[in-house]
Design a protein around this motif. Sequence first.
Motif, PDB file in Angstrom:
ATOM      1  N   ALA A 199      50.379  58.176  51.660  1.00 28.26           N
ATOM      2  CA  ALA A 199      49.344  58.388  52.682  1.00 28.26           C
ATOM      3  C   ALA A 199      48.177  59.180  52.109  1.00 28.26           C
ATOM      4  O   ALA A 199      47.003  58.836  52.337  1.00 28.26           O
ATOM      5  N   LEU A 200      48.480  60.248  51.379  1.00 25.02           N
ATOM      6  CA  LEU A 200      47.422  61.068  50.783  1.00 25.02           C
ATOM      7  C   LEU A 200      46.552  60.247  49.835  1.00 25.02           C
ATOM      8  O   LEU A 200      45.310  60.289  49.904  1.00 25.02           O
ATOM      9  N   SER A 201      47.176  59.466  48.965  1.00 27.15           N
ATOM     10  CA  SER A 201      46.426  58.694  47.968  1.00 27.15           C
ATOM     11  C   SER A 201      45.565  57.624  48.638  1.00 27.15           C
ATOM     12  O   SER A 201      44.367  57.495  48.344  1.00 27.15           O
ATOM     13  N   ILE A 202      46.156  56.856  49.544  1.00 29.52           N
ATOM     14  CA  ILE A 202      45.430  55.740  50.160  1.00 29.52           C
ATOM     15  C   ILE A 202      44.297  56.251  51.043  1.00 29.52           C
ATOM     16  O   ILE A 202      43.158  55.770  50.970  1.00 29.52           O
ATOM     17  N   ALA A 207      39.754  53.355  56.715  1.00 25.43           N
ATOM     18  CA  ALA A 207      40.579  54.551  56.504  1.00 25.43           C
ATOM     19  C   ALA A 207      41.133  55.063  57.829  1.00 25.43           C
ATOM     20  O   ALA A 207      42.287  55.503  57.907  1.00 25.43           O
ATOM     21  N   LEU A 208      40.319  55.009  58.875  1.00 25.61           N
ATOM     22  CA  LEU A 208      40.776  55.469  60.186  1.00 25.61           C
ATOM     23  C   LEU A 208      41.899  54.586  60.723  1.00 25.61           C
ATOM     24  O   LEU A 208      42.882  55.082  61.289  1.00 25.61           O
ATOM     25  N   MET A 237      42.771  59.277  51.164  1.00 25.21           N
ATOM     26  CA  MET A 237      41.699  59.973  50.458  1.00 25.21           C
ATOM     27  C   MET A 237      40.820  59.000  49.663  1.00 25.21           C
ATOM     28  O   MET A 237      39.598  59.130  49.616  1.00 25.21           O
ATOM     29  N   THR A 238      41.461  57.991  49.053  1.00 26.04           N
ATOM     30  CA  THR A 238      40.686  57.012  48.285  1.00 26.04           C
ATOM     31  C   THR A 238      39.743  56.232  49.206  1.00 26.04           C
ATOM     32  O   THR A 238      38.543  56.085  48.914  1.00 26.04           O
ATOM     33  N   LEU A 239      40.288  55.740  50.318  1.00 24.87           N
ATOM     34  CA  LEU A 239      39.454  54.973  51.247  1.00 24.87           C
ATOM     35  C   LEU A 239      38.344  55.826  51.843  1.00 24.87           C
ATOM     36  O   LEU A 239      37.169  55.414  51.893  1.00 24.87           O
ATOM     37  N   PHE A 240      38.703  57.024  52.284  1.00 24.96           N
ATOM     38  CA  PHE A 240      37.731  57.850  53.004  1.00 24.96           C
ATOM     39  C   PHE A 240      36.576  58.253  52.090  1.00 24.96           C
ATOM     40  O   PHE A 240      35.398  58.068  52.445  1.00 24.96           O
ATOM     41  N   TRP A 241      36.880  58.803  50.924  1.00 28.99           N
ATOM     42  CA  TRP A 241      35.807  59.303  50.070  1.00 28.99           C
ATOM     43  C   TRP A 241      35.029  58.160  49.420  1.00 28.99           C
ATOM     44  O   TRP A 241      33.826  58.301  49.131  1.00 28.99           O
TER      45      TRP A 241
END
Length: 450
Positions: free
Chosen positions: A32-35, A59-60, A37-41
């Motif tokens: 969850a953290l990797s996916i 990401a949302l 953060m990658t999508l959001f940033w």
Amino acid sequence: MNETRRGYGRYWIGVLPELGYLLPLLPITVAALSILMTLFWTGIGMIPIFVGAFIVLGALFVARGFGILEIWRLRGALFPAITPPRWDRAARGGNALGKLLAPLIDGHYWLYLLHGSLVNPLIGIVSWSITITWLSAGLGGTFFAVYAPFLGDESGGFARLVQYLVDEGVAVPAVLQSPVTHIAIVTVIGVVFLVTLPFVTHGLTWIHHAVARGMLSAFRSEELQVRMADLSASRSAAVAAEGTALRRLERDIHDGPQQRLVRLQMDLASAERQLDKDPEATRELIAQARAQSKEALEELRALSRGFAPPILLDRGLVPALESLAVRAPQPTHVESLLPADLELPPELERNAYFIAAEALTNVAKHANAQNAWVRLELRRIPETDAVWLDVVVTDDGVGGATSLEGHGLDGIDERLRGLGGTVEVQSPPGGPTHVIAHLPVTGELAGSVS
């Protein structure tokens, strides 16, 4: 959890479901953290070329998926269900683009993103580490005596510690240098870890549940809005049901007893005019008038069954239903699974009686049944502590019953919606038919039902 006191055995019952939640935490939270953060940033970085907004939107939606997964996993750990928010709340009444971009202004999506990308990974990594440590120490120490002989001189960390102290010239009692002592100490430590394991798994899962309840559940204001909407709908249904019942009663009185009473008045007036001229005709008119009055009385008695019978007020619901069963055209059997000392509120008894009466009327009119059954029982839903009175009417007729507007099943549904209840109709072709009415039990009675 809802229990104020929880026995030790109950903690052990939850160990496996809680371990099923805690052990996969590391891969799930890291993913969850990797996916997220990658999508959001990535989306934030591409905002100037507009396409970034859609990546943030993705990401949302992914965060929403991870949040729903968290709710399901906590439910699988035997913790109380968490009610997710209504996701269409911010998108109502807009065009297609507005509905697509609605998550960007919905606070729940951002909370889910915060939970999946930051809060849950931080807590999850700590929880997973503690769980692995506690479980390994408990199992490894408790069963140390089984595999210790296969370790040779490397019989564990405690043995190496004692040997190190001896090598450094520290005076260590001989008893502590014995392999048996080493095994005993490690085993005791392992048993302590294993005995306390249920408290650790329950506590760690409870922390995650508390965080999820605060970040992933619907807002209290939204729950109140839903309740107000349901209450308004129930009130409208109650008013509609009452209006329908009054119109039906008015129509029945107009078409039945009122017409007969008008005819009775006309016959008596004719008899009065012919009393001196034709006594024989007068007697015939009086006989017709008597017949009209008798039929009008029978119809009034039939209509009065729409009101609470005296036996319901005097002796309660079960005797009233037994009396109703005796008058039914087909053999009808009444079964009560209610506690013998239970006293139901009069309004609840009244509604249950009329629902059963309406259902039995449908059986007599449409089911072509040889037998009918009425069953009463109380049911508590553990997750919500809600208590329901179930009125089940069954027949062995032809089946295929459907709800038509203005007819019996529709009237039952309308009455129950006015009370905040529901009705289920199970009627396959060929039968049997089950009409199951669920009436909510509220107040002190609900709290006293075990």
